[in-house]
Motif scaffolding. Sequence first.
Motif, short mmCIF file in Angstrom:
data_model
loop_
_atom_site.label_atom_id
_atom_site.label_comp_id
_atom_site.label_asym_id
_atom_site.label_seq_id
_atom_site.Cartn_x
_atom_site.Cartn_y
_atom_site.Cartn_z
N VAL A 11 0.84 -1.21 0.00
CA VAL A 11 0.00 0.00 0.00
C VAL A 11 0.87 1.25 0.00
O VAL A 11 0.66 2.20 -0.74
CB VAL A 11 -0.96 -0.01 1.22
N SER A 12 1.88 1.23 0.86
CA SER A 12 2.74 2.41 0.96
C SER A 12 3.56 2.61 -0.30
O SER A 12 3.81 3.71 -0.73
CB SER A 12 3.66 2.32 2.18
N SER A 13 3.97 1.46 -0.91
CA SER A 13 4.77 1.61 -2.13
C SER A 13 3.94 2.07 -3.30
O SER A 13 4.45 2.61 -4.27
CB SER A 13 5.47 0.29 -2.46
N GLY A 14 2.60 1.85 -3.18
CA GLY A 14 1.72 2.30 -4.26
C GLY A 14 1.67 3.81 -4.35
O GLY A 14 1.46 4.38 -5.41
N GLN A 15 1.88 4.50 -3.23
CA GLN A 15 1.88 5.97 -3.21
C GLN A 15 3.13 6.44 -2.47
O GLN A 15 3.06 6.91 -1.34
CB GLN A 15 0.63 6.49 -2.51
N PRO A 16 4.29 6.25 -3.08
CA PRO A 16 5.55 6.52 -2.37
C PRO A 16 5.76 7.97 -2.04
O PRO A 16 6.52 8.29 -1.15
CB PRO A 16 6.61 6.02 -3.37
N HIS A 17 5.08 8.88 -2.72
CA HIS A 17 5.35 10.31 -2.51
C HIS A 17 4.36 10.96 -1.56
O HIS A 17 4.38 12.17 -1.39
CB HIS A 17 5.33 11.05 -3.86
N VAL A 18 3.43 10.18 -0.98
CA VAL A 18 2.47 10.76 -0.03
C VAL A 18 2.52 9.95 1.26
O VAL A 18 1.64 9.14 1.53
CB VAL A 18 1.03 10.78 -0.58
N PRO A 19 3.60 10.09 2.07
CA PRO A 19 3.69 9.36 3.32
C PRO A 19 2.64 9.85 4.30
O PRO A 19 2.14 10.97 4.18
CB PRO A 19 5.11 9.69 3.82
N ILE A 20 2.30 8.99 5.28
CA ILE A 20 1.26 9.34 6.25
C ILE A 20 1.56 10.64 7.00
O ILE A 20 0.65 11.44 7.21
CB ILE A 20 1.04 8.17 7.23
N PRO A 21 2.85 10.92 7.39
CA PRO A 21 3.12 12.20 8.07
C PRO A 21 2.71 13.42 7.28
O PRO A 21 2.52 14.49 7.83
CB PRO A 21 4.64 12.16 8.29
N ALA A 22 2.56 13.26 5.95
CA ALA A 22 2.18 14.43 5.13
C ALA A 22 0.79 14.92 5.46
O ALA A 22 0.43 16.05 5.16
CB ALA A 22 2.26 14.06 3.65
N PHE A 23 -0.05 14.02 6.07
CA PHE A 23 -1.41 14.42 6.42
C PHE A 23 -1.48 15.12 7.77
O PHE A 23 -2.51 15.62 8.16
CB PHE A 23 -2.33 13.18 6.42
N ASP A 24 -0.38 15.08 8.52
CA ASP A 24 -0.33 15.79 9.80
C ASP A 24 -0.23 17.28 9.53
O ASP A 24 0.23 17.70 8.47
CB ASP A 24 0.87 15.33 10.63
N PRO A 25 -0.62 18.13 10.53
CA PRO A 25 -0.48 19.57 10.36
C PRO A 25 0.98 19.93 10.13
O PRO A 25 1.87 19.35 10.76
CB PRO A 25 -0.97 20.15 11.71
N PRO A 26 1.28 20.87 9.22
CA PRO A 26 2.68 21.21 8.95
C PRO A 26 3.35 21.83 10.17
O PRO A 26 2.74 22.60 10.90
CB PRO A 26 2.57 22.26 7.81
N ARG A 27 4.59 21.42 10.36
CA ARG A 27 5.33 21.97 11.49
C ARG A 27 5.70 23.43 11.23
O ARG A 27 6.00 23.79 10.09
CB ARG A 27 6.62 21.18 11.73
N LYS A 28 5.70 24.21 12.30
CA LYS A 28 6.11 25.60 12.16
C LYS A 28 7.61 25.64 11.87
O LYS A 28 8.38 24.97 12.55
CB LYS A 28 5.80 26.38 13.44
N PRO A 29 8.05 26.36 10.86
CA PRO A 29 9.48 26.36 10.53
C PRO A 29 10.31 26.94 11.67
O PRO A 29 9.85 27.82 12.40
CB PRO A 29 9.55 27.28 9.29
N LYS A 30 11.53 26.41 11.79
CA LYS A 30 12.42 26.94 12.81
C LYS A 30 12.78 28.38 12.46
O LYS A 30 12.85 28.74 11.30
CB LYS A 30 13.70 26.10 12.89
N ARG A 31 13.01 29.17 13.51
CA ARG A 31 13.33 30.58 13.28
C ARG A 31 14.65 30.69 12.52
O ARG A 31 15.63 30.06 12.87
CB ARG A 31 13.42 31.32 14.61
N ASN A 32 14.64 31.48 11.47
CA ASN A 32 15.83 31.63 10.63
C ASN A 32 16.89 32.43 11.38
O ASN A 32 16.72 33.62 11.65
CB ASN A 32 15.43 32.35 9.32
N LYS A 33 18.01 31.76 11.69
CA LYS A 33 19.05 32.39 12.52
C LYS A 33 19.78 33.50 11.78
O LYS A 33 20.20 34.48 12.39
CB LYS A 33 20.04 31.33 13.01
N TYR A 34 19.94 33.34 10.47
CA TYR A 34 20.64 34.37 9.70
C TYR A 34 19.81 35.65 9.66
O TYR A 34 20.33 36.75 9.87
CB TYR A 34 20.92 33.86 8.30
N ALA A 35 18.49 35.51 9.38
CA ALA A 35 17.60 36.67 9.39
C ALA A 35 17.56 37.30 10.78
O ALA A 35 17.51 38.53 10.92
CB ALA A 35 16.20 36.26 8.94
#
Length: 529
Positions: A11-35
């Motif tokens: 099942v997972s190999s049938g849709q290799p580009h849509v892993p289950i974690p992709a359905f979780d809410p997106p993580r907030k990006p880490k604060r950009n240290k250079y900016a």
Amino acid sequence: MANGKPEMNDVSSGQPHVPIPAFDPPRKPKRNKYALACSFLASMTSILLGYDIGVMSGAIIYIKKDLQITDVQKEVIMGILNVYSLLGSAAAGRTSDWIGRRYTIVFAGAIFFVGALLMGFATNYAFLMVGRFVAGIGVGYALMIAPVYTAEVAPASSRGFLSSFPEVFINFGILLGYVSNYAFSKLPTHLSWRFMLGIGAIPSIFLAIGVLAMPESPRWLVMQGRLGDAKVVLDKTSDSLEESKLRLADIKEAAGIPEECNDDVVSVTKKNHGEGVWRDLILHPTPAVRHVLICAVGIHFFQQSSGIDSVVLYSPEIFEKAGISNDTDKLLATMAVGFTKTIFILVATFLLDKIGRRPLLLSSVAGMILSLVGLAIGLTLITHSDHKLVWAVALSIASILSYVAFFSIGMGPITWVYSSEIFPLRLRAQGCSMAVAANRVTSGVISMTFISLYKAISIGGAFFLYAGIAAVAWVFFYTLYPETQGKTLEEMEASFGTFFKWRSTLRELKKKKVENGGTKGQVQMGTTR
């Protein structure tokens, strides 16, 4: 059991580009240290203004004793720097478009360095005024350019946090000024105030050197046609390469550069270097630009007209009216004001991108109104009592501290954040210059009239007046100011232009986003595959 695992793998190999974690809410990006580092360095120029405000509140006690100046001269010397800074902020817009944001910050530090030395070596009132004039120009430059640079470097996810840095450093500078007052207060009168003012030259040296390590603003680089350099800076200051590409595309569109143009260096028409800006800003603005200008100038006007400079500059005098007579005790109480402002501005920096601009601004101004009323009541009762009212003294001191706390948690930083992020690219430098000019004029009027004002209507009456102005400000903000949290700088125009009807406009925009959301999601998923 043995067969179950292969089935899951199938099942997972049938849709290799849509892993289950992709359905979780997106993580907030880490604060950009250079900016973060770039914004930190740029915003440190605001220390110059803060230090001057803080140090003058104590230095004036000894200047008055040493130079034998009148109350009117005292008011003028306290507030005139704000008027002088108009010249700096007016010139900073064109200067920053000409030599760049970074070198404009260096220039600001150099001017303030000369001004601080002139004040430190002043032999009389006229000489001191010359020093105030030079320092004022440097302050005007720093005030205008630091928020502009920070807003142009910061990614949208942390723009509120990073754009609040100038106000953080103004508060830190005020605290340094208060500490300097206390540290040099034990010196002979003719030396104490000169050391207090002259020592301000030292930070400006380190600031000018530190700023040279920063990159130039990517928006300025695009305006010069240096797309390759701008892309390098955007890659470093964005949360992802995708965001960097989107930011570059938005800036190119705003600067009038074709989207398909990807050369490292391109020619940009002279119009994008500032011609026609004042026409588009003042003479023939679009409804959106007119709304933006009213909001930017309005928030700067109300920030100062609600009395913050009267409290910060004249803290020793207010504490004296509240019953503290010893000079050292007055300076210690004033240091408490500085610590309170600094602590709460640090709290505000972490709330701006979590809570949003509007909730913080409205709650901040509401708290300021209550604090000003409390201070006015306390000082009025103390003034009209023939014996010491300990509870009224406590109310006055607590009200001063709560006032600066409420100011620092919202009104202080949001003024700079909001005004620096709402202008379109081509109008940003001159638009922010106008807003800062309104800030400095209002600050100058407030600080140069405080003594005359409280002598005319009593010190309690003065703070009742400031409370009334703050109440008008709350209504103004509630009715006219849309939320800007999370929007890209180039998305702002859609939020403005309908004035009092901005809520219905935003509802329509959200409705359109929802309708187009499915199509967008499919397109994005297609690109990831």
